[in-house]
Design a protein around this motif. Structure first.
Motif, short mmCIF file in Angstrom:
data_model
loop_
_atom_site.label_atom_id
_atom_site.label_comp_id
_atom_site.label_asym_id
_atom_site.label_seq_id
_atom_site.Cartn_x
_atom_site.Cartn_y
_atom_site.Cartn_z
N MET A 1 0.57 -1.30 0.00
CA MET A 1 0.05 -0.08 0.04
C MET A 1 0.82 1.25 0.06
O MET A 1 1.92 1.34 0.62
CB MET A 1 -0.88 0.07 1.31
CG MET A 1 -1.93 -1.09 1.19
SD MET A 1 -3.19 -0.91 2.63
CE MET A 1 -2.66 -2.34 3.47
N SER A 2 0.45 2.23 -0.64
CA SER A 2 1.11 3.47 -0.66
C SER A 2 0.43 4.70 -0.11
O SER A 2 -0.79 4.36 0.42
CB SER A 2 1.34 3.81 -2.09
OG SER A 2 0.07 4.10 -2.69
N GLY A 3 0.99 5.81 0.35
CA GLY A 3 0.29 6.75 0.51
C GLY A 3 0.57 7.25 2.08
O GLY A 3 1.54 6.45 2.85
N GLN A 4 -0.41 7.99 2.86
CA GLN A 4 -0.14 8.42 4.24
C GLN A 4 -0.85 7.51 5.34
O GLN A 4 -0.68 7.92 6.26
CB GLN A 4 -0.33 9.98 4.30
CG GLN A 4 0.51 10.53 3.34
CD GLN A 4 2.16 10.40 3.48
OE1 GLN A 4 2.32 10.40 4.81
NE2 GLN A 4 2.99 10.16 2.57
N GLY A 5 -1.81 6.81 4.95
CA GLY A 5 -2.68 6.04 5.93
C GLY A 5 -4.03 6.71 5.74
O GLY A 5 -4.38 7.48 4.75
N CYS A 6 -4.92 6.44 6.51
CA CYS A 6 -6.34 6.74 6.79
C CYS A 6 -6.35 8.48 6.85
O CYS A 6 -5.41 8.98 7.72
CB CYS A 6 -6.96 6.36 8.02
SG CYS A 6 -8.65 7.06 8.21
N VAL A 7 -7.32 9.16 6.17
CA VAL A 7 -7.20 10.37 6.06
C VAL A 7 -7.70 11.13 7.43
O VAL A 7 -7.58 12.35 7.67
CB VAL A 7 -8.09 11.12 4.89
CG1 VAL A 7 -7.45 10.68 3.53
CG2 VAL A 7 -9.48 10.66 5.02
N LYS A 8 -8.29 10.44 8.08
CA LYS A 8 -9.08 10.87 9.59
C LYS A 8 -8.12 10.55 10.54
O LYS A 8 -7.82 11.47 11.39
CB LYS A 8 -10.40 10.09 9.80
CG LYS A 8 -11.44 10.54 8.72
CD LYS A 8 -11.91 11.94 8.94
CE LYS A 8 -13.18 12.19 7.93
NZ LYS A 8 -13.60 13.48 7.97
N CYS A 9 -7.49 9.48 10.65
CA CYS A 9 -6.82 9.04 12.05
C CYS A 9 -5.31 8.64 11.69
O CYS A 9 -4.22 8.58 12.46
CB CYS A 9 -7.40 7.91 12.49
SG CYS A 9 -7.48 6.26 11.70
N GLY A 10 -4.94 8.43 10.30
CA GLY A 10 -3.65 8.05 9.96
C GLY A 10 -3.37 6.50 10.09
O GLY A 10 -2.32 6.22 9.68
N SER A 11 -4.08 5.71 10.54
CA SER A 11 -4.10 4.21 10.58
C SER A 11 -3.89 3.55 9.15
O SER A 11 -4.22 4.06 8.18
CB SER A 11 -5.26 3.56 11.33
OG SER A 11 -5.16 2.32 11.24
N ARG A 12 -2.91 2.63 9.13
CA ARG A 12 -2.82 1.78 8.05
C ARG A 12 -3.31 0.38 7.89
O ARG A 12 -3.25 -0.24 7.29
CB ARG A 12 -1.33 1.63 7.49
CG ARG A 12 -0.80 3.16 7.67
CD ARG A 12 0.51 3.25 6.67
NE ARG A 12 0.64 2.47 5.60
CZ ARG A 12 0.38 2.76 4.46
NH1 ARG A 12 -0.30 3.77 4.05
NH2 ARG A 12 0.67 1.86 3.44
N ASP A 13 -4.49 0.48 8.77
CA ASP A 13 -5.24 -0.77 9.15
C ASP A 13 -6.64 -0.92 8.35
O ASP A 13 -7.43 0.00 8.96
CB ASP A 13 -5.24 -1.24 10.53
CG ASP A 13 -5.85 -2.67 10.57
OD1 ASP A 13 -5.81 -3.39 10.00
OD2 ASP A 13 -6.19 -2.85 11.99
#
Length: 67
Positions: A1-13
């Motif tokens: 996966m690429s990017g910074q994570g969830c736009v709301k909390c930053g989680s990558r799960d």
């Protein structure tokens, strides 16, 4: 996966699932669920995005969620 994570909390799960929904008019009256989507959601905070299953030509929708 690429990017910074969830736009709301930053989680990558994250996870995804397919859902079907009714439209309006007769399809709603007769509960005909012909609108199909892929839902990608953050397992940490629950933030969700819907992608049209039939028009999405991406190979990995999770990458879209994190971009």
């Amino acid at each position: 996966m690429s990017g910074q994570g969830c736009v709301k909390c930053g989680s990558r799960d994250a996870a995804q699932k397919e859902v079907a929904m009714t439209g309006t008019g007769l399809s709603k009256m007769f509960d005909i669920q012909h609108n199909q989507f892929i839902v990608v959601y953050c397992k940490n905070c629950g933030y969700s995005e819907f992608y049209n299953k039939h028009s999405s030509s991406t190979s990995n929708i999770l990458d879209l969620f994190f971009s």
